[in-house]
Write an enzyme that holds these catalytic residues in place. Structure first.
Site, PDB file in Angstrom:
ATOM      1  N   ASP A 224      32.165  10.035  40.092  1.00 37.78           N
ATOM      2  CA  ASP A 224      30.866  10.216  39.454  1.00 37.78           C
ATOM      3  C   ASP A 224      31.008  10.077  37.935  1.00 37.78           C
ATOM      4  O   ASP A 224      31.820   9.279  37.466  1.00 37.78           O
ATOM      5  CB  ASP A 224      30.306  11.596  39.840  1.00 37.78           C
ATOM      6  CG  ASP A 224      28.796  11.619  39.949  1.00 37.78           C
ATOM      7  OD1 ASP A 224      28.143  11.475  38.898  1.00 37.78           O
ATOM      8  OD2 ASP A 224      28.267  11.803  41.059  1.00 37.78           O
TER       9      ASP A 224
ATOM     10  N   HIS B  50      25.663  14.520  35.700  1.00 34.06           N
ATOM     11  CA  HIS B  50      25.445  14.310  37.134  1.00 34.06           C
ATOM     12  C   HIS B  50      26.619  14.772  37.988  1.00 34.06           C
ATOM     13  O   HIS B  50      26.447  15.462  38.988  1.00 34.06           O
ATOM     14  CB  HIS B  50      25.174  12.816  37.335  1.00 34.06           C
ATOM     15  CG  HIS B  50      24.732  12.405  38.686  1.00 34.06           C
ATOM     16  ND1 HIS B  50      25.604  12.066  39.697  1.00 34.06           N
ATOM     17  CD2 HIS B  50      23.493  12.246  39.203  1.00 34.06           C
ATOM     18  CE1 HIS B  50      24.922  11.698  40.768  1.00 34.06           C
ATOM     19  NE2 HIS B  50      23.638  11.798  40.505  1.00 34.06           N
TER      20      HIS B  50
ATOM     21  N   SER C  85      21.499  11.883  45.696  1.00 34.05           N
ATOM     22  CA  SER C  85      22.717  12.322  45.012  1.00 34.05           C
ATOM     23  C   SER C  85      22.991  13.791  45.265  1.00 34.05           C
ATOM     24  O   SER C  85      24.138  14.228  45.233  1.00 34.05           O
ATOM     25  CB  SER C  85      22.592  12.095  43.503  1.00 34.05           C
ATOM     26  OG  SER C  85      22.789  10.753  43.169  1.00 34.05           O
TER      27      SER C  85
END
Length: 594
Positions: free
Chosen positions: A165, A232, A412
């Site tokens: 990520d 994220h 996600s």
């Protein structure tokens, strides 16, 4: 006539009793109270050097004498490891009757203490993390993933999860579980750290201005607006394995697993080449010029993707990872279109995850279609932040700020729920292959309580149900229709049968010889319960008998029934009777798979 096929009931229905708090030994002259519920036995501690403390015969005689005084029939059963005597009361006694018997012992100067032999139960203690109440995605009955019910079986201990990520920004709710990772971003402009691949996967921020990344095929600027740092990868990591029980923040699904941050996304996203190297390295493969991974991942989470077909290069990297025993979990995408047009969601040998909202519908943004394997909570913040997925974050907008928590939505957010579940399964059954883990997750998913247009795979993942089936075998997904009732039905302790009904439609002819009956009943003492399946024609079979020797909690298993003597269509019932007093429970859900 229905019959249970011998040997097909699940081997794991509950968990072994957890150790309770030690019972304090009362001081001489102290009064030990009877428990609030019925009492079957007493633990009697005699003072040292007394005859009853040293002789079983003397203890047996004393029990009989005390019983006469109290008007009850007492009997010495056995000596405990501490030397105390276990005394049976002949039958369950209420609080007042038990207190009378205990008073007879307390009046004896040779007795140091007398206490009831209390029943203790396996408990999955609710985490004390301050934001746990926000995590509807873990525990809510309607559309949560039933995660706490799996923690008695596994917490991810010893399992390594790689999060491919944006990297990792320091957070105290994650720090205890984070191990060394790697930064694979090769473009120094994208990485914003001044160098290429290195051993520091720190997230330096992915903020962008409108049009920074050029234009799309329609000539529109990418991004189409200014954006701030997403952090994220840190949000994804929190869902998987945030520290749990530490009195702060959130609870991670596999909270004893380790997290390996592998950085591939930065300014303007990431590249296939970097992602391929990351997949290879994270799973224990060799990447030229990069030191070997000392902690190859058992599970990889990739909450990332883009349009187009799965390239052979990416597919080869995934195949290599799976061949090394690593389960690969990917997000389906957030464009409300068929996930077949998005990679790596459309790659083979991955678990592709769609997102559901708090009501159990496919989230409005979630991709869908035949390539979706399963659905997990992804939230929908458009309906309010309380409906999003709450996890670890940072306050920094265009620079590093302070640690915090926030609600996000997306596939996600759904994917790490499945990565966490895969980690739980890996601990519970280390010999399971990635294909077996995927199959078990899909087999044990439950029907989405809301709507799904376009295809949501096997349904909503259920952690407790999946861990109940995680026995190292290769479960096969159901091939027929699935019917589920998730409405709670209270089971009283009055020896009165209660039923939960399922209306089965759209199936002609008789039921199969191998009808699957998945049962989830919450009860502190499952030995109290008799469980029966009642067919539409009134015929019934006993799935489980009551038995005082079974002291574990809960019934979470799947029975296989020869139901060929009854028509498939009609109303089926699960009938449950609590044959003993003292405890109550409820039918949480049950499912028929034809």
């Amino acid at each position: 006539m229905l019959a249970v096929v011998p040997g097909t009931a699940g081997a794991v229905e509950g968990s072994a009793p957890a150790a309770g708090a030690p019972l304090p030994a009362p001081q001489p002259g102290a009064v030990a109270q009877a428990s609030d519920g019925p009492v079957e036995r007493l633990i009697v501690g005699y003072k040292s050097k007394t005859t009853e403390a040293e002789s079983n015969d003397a203890a047996a005689k004393d029990a009989k004498d005390k019983g006469k005084k109290a008007g009850e029939s007492l009997a010495f059963e056995r000596r405990l490891g501490t030397g105390a005597a276990l005394v049976g009361l002949g039958a369950e006694l209420g609080k007042e009757e038990a207190a009378d018997v205990m008073a007879a012992f307390r009046a004896d100067p040779d007795v140091e203490y007398v206490v009831p032999d209390r029943r203790v139960y396996a408990t999955a203690v609710e985490p004390n993390d301050t934001d746990y109440a926000r995590q509807w995605d873990l525990f809510e009955a309607a559309a949560g993933m039933n995660v706490p019910g799996a923690w008695d079986k596994a917490t991810g201990a010893g399992v390594k999860v790689a999060v491919i990520d944006t990297g990792y920004v320091a957070h105290s709710d994650l720090a205890a579980n984070v191990i060394a990772g790697y930064d694979f971003i090769s473009d120094t402009r994208m990485s914003r750290d001044g160098d290429g691949p290195d051993g520091n996967p720190a997230d330096t921020g992915d903020w962008m201005n409108k049009g920074d990344c050029g234009v799309d095929r329609f000539g529109r600027p990418v991004p189409d607006r200014d954006t701030n740092n997403s952090w994220h990868g840190t949000h994804v990591a929190g869902t998987i394995a945030a520290t749990t029980g530490n009195g702060k923040g959130i609870a991670g699904i596999a909270h004893h697993a380790t997290l390996q941050p592998v950085r591939v996304l930065g300014w303007c996203g990431g590249t296939d080449a970097d992602i391929i190297n990351a997949i290879t390295w994270a799973s224990g493969g060799t990447v030229q010029g990069v030191p070997a991974n000392p902690s190859p991942a058992d599970v990889i989470n990739m909450s990332l993707g883009g349009g187009g077909a799965c390239s052979p290069a990416t597919q080869n990297a995934i195949n290599g990872a799976v061949g090394r025993g690593t389960t690969v979990v990917v997000a389906a995408g957030n464009d409300n279109v068929n996930a077949a047009d998005f990679q790596p969601a459309n790659c083979n040998n991955v678990i592709t995850v769609a997102a559901s909202d708090r009501q159990g519908n496919r989230a409005a943004y979630s991709n869908y279609g035949a390539v979706v394997d399963v659905t997990a909570p992804g939230g929908e913040t458009a309906l309010g932040s309380a409906n999003g997925i709450w996890s670890t974050l940072n306050t920094g907008i265009r620079s590093l700020g302070n640690e915090t928590y926030a609600a996000y939505q997306g596939t996600s957010m759904a994917a790490p729920h499945i990565a966490g579940l895969a980690a739980l399964m890996n601990q519970a059954s280390p010999s399971m292959t990635p294909a077996q883990i995927e199959s078990a997750i899909k087999t044990n998913a439950r029907t989405l309580p809301g709507s799904c247009s376009g295809g949501c795979g096997a349904g909503l993942a259920d952690a407790a149900r999946t861990l109940g089936a995680s026995d190292g075998t290769n479960p096969q997904p159901p091939t027929g229709k699935v019917f589920t009732n998730t409405a709670n039905v209270t089971v009283p302790d009055t020896n009165t049968p209660v039923t939960s009904s399922l209306a089965v439609t759209g199936i002609s002819g008789n039921a199969p010889t191998s009808l699957k009956v998945a049962v989830d009943i919450k009860h502190p003492y499952r030995g109290d319960l008799r469980i029966e399946l009642v067919a539409p024609n009134g015929g019934s079979t006993q799935l489980k008998a009551a038995g005082s020797g079974d002291s574990a909690a809960n019934v979470l298993t799947t029975y296989t029934v020869d139901a060929s003597g009854a028509a498939a269509g009609g109303t089926w019932k699960l009938r449950v009777t609590d044959v003993y007093s003292g405890d109550t429970g409820y039918i949480d859900s049950w499912t028929l798979t034809f």
